[in-house]
Structure formats: structure tokens, C-alpha cells
Design a protein around this motif. Sequence first.
Motif, PDB file in Angstrom:
ATOM      1  N   LEU A  17       0.817  -1.212   0.000  1.00 47.22           N
ATOM      2  CA  LEU A  17       0.000   0.000   0.000  1.00 47.22           C
ATOM      3  C   LEU A  17       0.852   1.264   0.000  1.00 47.22           C
ATOM      4  CD1 LEU A  17      -2.859  -1.051   2.448  1.00 47.22           C
ATOM      5  CD2 LEU A  17      -2.993  -0.823  -0.051  1.00 47.22           C
ATOM      6  N   VAL A  18       1.919   1.271   0.770  1.00 55.26           N
ATOM      7  CA  VAL A  18       2.827   2.421   0.797  1.00 55.26           C
ATOM      8  C   VAL A  18       3.493   2.586  -0.564  1.00 55.26           C
ATOM      9  CG1 VAL A  18       5.023   3.259   1.764  1.00 55.26           C
ATOM     10  CG2 VAL A  18       3.202   2.452   3.284  1.00 55.26           C
ATOM     11  N   PHE A  19       3.918   1.484  -1.154  1.00 58.86           N
ATOM     12  CA  PHE A  19       4.553   1.526  -2.478  1.00 58.86           C
ATOM     13  C   PHE A  19       3.586   2.120  -3.503  1.00 58.86           C
ATOM     14  CE2 PHE A  19       5.842  -0.226  -6.555  1.00 58.86           C
ATOM     15  CZ  PHE A  19       7.208  -0.051  -6.532  1.00 58.86           C
ATOM     16  N   LEU A  20       2.336   1.687  -3.483  1.00 52.09           N
ATOM     17  CA  LEU A  20       1.337   2.199  -4.424  1.00 52.09           C
ATOM     18  C   LEU A  20       1.037   3.677  -4.168  1.00 52.09           C
ATOM     19  CD1 LEU A  20      -1.111  -0.844  -4.564  1.00 52.09           C
ATOM     20  CD2 LEU A  20       0.544  -0.126  -6.311  1.00 52.09           C
ATOM     21  N   ALA A  21       0.920   4.060  -2.897  1.00 52.51           N
ATOM     22  CA  ALA A  21       0.651   5.462  -2.571  1.00 52.51           C
ATOM     23  C   ALA A  21       1.809   6.348  -3.021  1.00 52.51           C
ATOM     24  CB  ALA A  21       0.411   5.624  -1.067  1.00 52.51           C
ATOM     25  N   SER A  22       3.039   5.922  -2.791  1.00 53.65           N
ATOM     26  CA  SER A  22       4.184   6.736  -3.200  1.00 53.65           C
ATOM     27  C   SER A  22       4.265   6.832  -4.720  1.00 53.65           C
ATOM     28  CB  SER A  22       5.486   6.198  -2.613  1.00 53.65           C
ATOM     29  OG  SER A  22       5.849   4.973  -3.196  1.00 53.65           O
ATOM     30  N   SER A  23       3.883   5.776  -5.409  1.00 51.08           N
ATOM     31  CA  SER A  23       3.853   5.825  -6.876  1.00 51.08           C
ATOM     32  C   SER A  23       2.831   6.848  -7.336  1.00 51.08           C
ATOM     33  CB  SER A  23       3.514   4.451  -7.451  1.00 51.08           C
ATOM     34  OG  SER A  23       4.515   3.512  -7.108  1.00 51.08           O
ATOM     35  N   LEU A  24       1.690   6.858  -6.690  1.00 49.38           N
ATOM     36  CA  LEU A  24       0.645   7.839  -7.012  1.00 49.38           C
ATOM     37  C   LEU A  24       1.154   9.261  -6.767  1.00 49.38           C
ATOM     38  CD1 LEU A  24      -2.485   8.388  -7.572  1.00 49.38           C
ATOM     39  CD2 LEU A  24      -2.678   8.443  -5.091  1.00 49.38           C
TER      40      LEU A  24
END
Length: 182
Positions: A17-24
Motif C-alpha cells: 500500500l505504501v509503495f502504491l501510494a508513493s507511486s501515485l
Amino acid sequence: MVSVPSLWLPILLSGVLVFLASSLFHMLLKYHRSDAGPLPDEDKVADALRPLRIPPGDYSLPYGAGPGSPELIEKFKQGPVAILTVMPNGLPALGVNLARWFGYSLLVGAVAAYVAGLTLGPGAEYSLVFRVVGTVAFAGYSLAILQSSIWWSRSWSFTLKTMADGVVYALLTAGTFGWLWP
């Protein structure tokens, strides 16, 4: 006490989830685009540095043997004063950096799991898990970045935006642990 291995799922899922949020944040919102600006006459600076073949590393300009020496003080007065990070030539290794970031997110989750596991028992309330894990995750994602502005003169805008990102990452981590707490 709850063991870290028994918390593998919230560690992994919060990392994703953190990886996806940072990508966003970095690909769609692009508010970090202003974290570094262009040098005036970039080509001239690059042409001046290229023949020096500076190896990758961190450098201080000026650099001197003793902080109080008159020669070093004069160099600071004359300027420029800079911290320079030289990276290897070529395109950045995006895949490697993304893998490192994901590994870091897993590490923050594992440290949060360790602290929460020591302080909370099985069946702990969601809000208590959320507070403990969120606090540890915030520390892992945000607090150390303050040193960049304090000691390395990174812009406070960069630091505050990165810390705000860390708040979101901590909330995602805390929510995941609170939801999946055994």
C-alpha cells in the motif's frame, strides 16, 4: 506479546500500500517536481565538471581540514557553498531504486510490528494498534528527513512535503495493522 513472524501479512500488505501510494504521489500528483530546480547555465556547469571525472559520492564545497582555519573561512565567504551528490553516469536504475524503496517499506513495517508486538497482546483494540504502529511508522518514514534541512540545507519545502507523504504512509501502515491484528 505478538511475534513479528505472525504479523507477516500486515507487514507485506502495508508495504504494498505504501509503495502504491508513493507511486501515485510521484507519478500522478507530481507535487515533488519542485523539490530540485535547474542550475543556471546547466550546460556550462556540466561541461566544467565532466573533465574532472568526479567519482560517485557526496562532496562538500568548500572542504577543509579544520572548521576554524582562516583559509576555509575565506573559502566559505567567497563561495559557492554547496553539497554535491555525484551519481553514476547513465539513466537512474529505477528498478533497483523501486526495489530498495519497497524493501525500506517492509523494514518500517517490520520495525513497527516488532514494537507493537512487544507492547500489545493478541486481540488488542484497533485504535490502540493504530496509534502504536502509526507512531512508529511515522518515525520511520518522516523524522529522519528533518536532518536533510537542518544539516544539508535541503529546502524546507522538500522536507515538509516528504514528511507529509510519511504521514500518509504511516496512516496506511497503521490502518493495515489495526485491520489485520491477530
